[in-house]
Scaffold this motif. Structure first.
Motif, PDB file in Angstrom:
ATOM      1  N   SER A 128       0.829  -1.193   0.000  1.00 35.82           N
ATOM      2  CA  SER A 128       0.000   0.000   0.000  1.00 35.82           C
ATOM      3  C   SER A 128       0.872   1.255   0.000  1.00 35.82           C
ATOM      4  CB  SER A 128      -0.899   0.010   1.242  1.00 35.82           C
ATOM      5  OG  SER A 128      -1.617   1.222   1.311  1.00 35.82           O
ATOM      6  N   TYR A 129       0.388   2.296  -0.646  1.00 38.21           N
ATOM      7  CA  TYR A 129       1.072   3.589  -0.619  1.00 38.21           C
ATOM      8  C   TYR A 129       1.034   4.191   0.789  1.00 38.21           C
ATOM      9  CZ  TYR A 129       1.114   4.023  -5.731  1.00 38.21           C
ATOM     10  OH  TYR A 129       1.337   3.846  -7.069  1.00 38.21           O
ATOM     11  N   PHE A 130       0.035   3.817   1.553  1.00 34.80           N
ATOM     12  CA  PHE A 130      -0.222   4.467   2.826  1.00 34.80           C
ATOM     13  C   PHE A 130      -0.118   3.476   3.983  1.00 34.80           C
ATOM     14  CE2 PHE A 130      -2.808   6.297  -0.546  1.00 34.80           C
ATOM     15  CZ  PHE A 130      -2.292   7.585  -0.586  1.00 34.80           C
ATOM     16  N   LYS A 131       0.433   3.940   5.088  1.00 36.96           N
ATOM     17  CA  LYS A 131       0.481   3.126   6.301  1.00 36.96           C
ATOM     18  C   LYS A 131      -0.953   2.960   6.805  1.00 36.96           C
ATOM     19  CE  LYS A 131       4.956   5.000   7.505  1.00 36.96           C
ATOM     20  NZ  LYS A 131       5.654   5.983   8.301  1.00 36.96           N
ATOM     21  N   PRO A 132      -1.276   1.803   7.417  1.00 39.10           N
ATOM     22  CA  PRO A 132      -2.651   1.585   7.887  1.00 39.10           C
ATOM     23  C   PRO A 132      -3.159   2.702   8.796  1.00 39.10           C
ATOM     24  CG  PRO A 132      -1.402  -0.445   8.012  1.00 39.10           C
ATOM     25  CD  PRO A 132      -0.420   0.646   7.640  1.00 39.10           C
ATOM     26  N   GLU A 134      -2.348   5.811   8.748  1.00 38.22           N
ATOM     27  CA  GLU A 134      -2.601   7.004   7.938  1.00 38.22           C
ATOM     28  C   GLU A 134      -3.914   6.866   7.164  1.00 38.22           C
ATOM     29  OE1 GLU A 134      -0.867   9.884   7.963  1.00 38.22           O
ATOM     30  OE2 GLU A 134       0.317   8.963   9.570  1.00 38.22           O
ATOM     31  N   ARG A 135      -4.182   5.667   6.665  1.00 35.52           N
ATOM     32  CA  ARG A 135      -5.439   5.449   5.934  1.00 35.52           C
ATOM     33  C   ARG A 135      -6.642   5.691   6.828  1.00 35.52           C
ATOM     34  NH1 ARG A 135      -3.409   0.353   3.466  1.00 35.52           N
ATOM     35  NH2 ARG A 135      -4.863  -0.638   4.862  1.00 35.52           N
ATOM     36  N   LYS A 137      -6.959   7.875   9.040  1.00 34.25           N
ATOM     37  CA  LYS A 137      -7.154   9.316   9.183  1.00 34.25           C
ATOM     38  C   LYS A 137      -7.858   9.914   7.968  1.00 34.25           C
ATOM     39  CE  LYS A 137      -2.943  10.062  11.889  1.00 34.25           C
ATOM     40  NZ  LYS A 137      -1.622  10.732  11.846  1.00 34.25           N
ATOM     41  N   GLY A 138      -7.827   9.192   6.865  1.00 33.09           N
ATOM     42  CA  GLY A 138      -8.395   9.702   5.624  1.00 33.09           C
ATOM     43  C   GLY A 138      -7.288  10.070   4.653  1.00 33.09           C
ATOM     44  N   ILE A 139      -7.614  10.088   3.384  1.00 38.42           N
ATOM     45  CA  ILE A 139      -6.628  10.353   2.345  1.00 38.42           C
ATOM     46  C   ILE A 139      -7.072  11.580   1.562  1.00 38.42           C
ATOM     47  CG2 ILE A 139      -5.567   9.440   0.240  1.00 38.42           C
ATOM     48  CD1 ILE A 139      -6.047   6.627   1.427  1.00 38.42           C
TER      49      ILE A 139
END
Length: 168
Positions: A128-132, A134-135, A137-139
């Motif tokens: 994933s581009y994003f750490k869990p 961070e996801r 929190k919203g993108i």
């Protein structure tokens, strides 16, 4: 997503019907596909060892080649089997697959109907581009100031490289 450059990775790539060492999957700088964007591709994901909508992607790859005026010389069944075997050989479970077909280097000119059609399939781990956390929190997304070509520019759902580059 920085990391090891793609030309320096280990593994295998399915290239024109055979598995070759990753570093040996090359094309000439004067390939038609590079200069005239006479290539088509798919971007596919595998989750838990299963390629998501593999058959649909391969059908679209063939349809996109038809839009570009060439025929991929490997059947959908052969391509689907190659993708599955590549995942196994690369020991990948969650991955990205990139089948790409292009006109070769026999002729440089806008019309190159007799050029050899090549096909390669690469696969690599793609987290994933994003750490869990961070996801959760919203993108946030940004909108590009550019617009895609008009839908009448090429048939809907074709993945031709020249038209896709606008998305970069």
């Amino acid at each position: 997503m920085a990391g090891l450059p793609f030309d320096q990775r280990d593994g295998e790539i399915w290239y024109d019907g055979a598995f070759v060492p990753w570093a040996d999957a090359k094309l000439h700088v004067l390939s038609h596909g590079l200069h005239y964007a006479s290539c088509v591709f798919e971007g596919e994901r595998a989750y838990g060892g299963q390629i998501f909508k593999s058959g649909e992607h391969t059908a679209r790859l063939h349809a996109s080649a038809e839009v570009m005026g060439f025929e991929i010389p490997w059947s959908e069944d052969v391509i689907n089997a190659a993708k599955e075997e590549l995942l196994t050989r690369m020991n990948l479970v969650d991955a990205y697959l990139r089948p790409v077909a292009w006109r070769g280097s026999e002729m440089m000119g806008v019309s190159a109907q007799d050029n050899t059609i090549h096909l390669a399939i690469a696969a690599w781990e793609w987290p994933s581009y994003f750490k869990p956390e961070e996801r959760l929190k919203g993108i946030r997304l940004d909108m590009a100031k550019y617009r895609r070509p008009d839908p009448q520019t090429a048939p809907y759902k074709s993945k031709a490289a020249g038209l896709y580059m606008i998305c970069t």
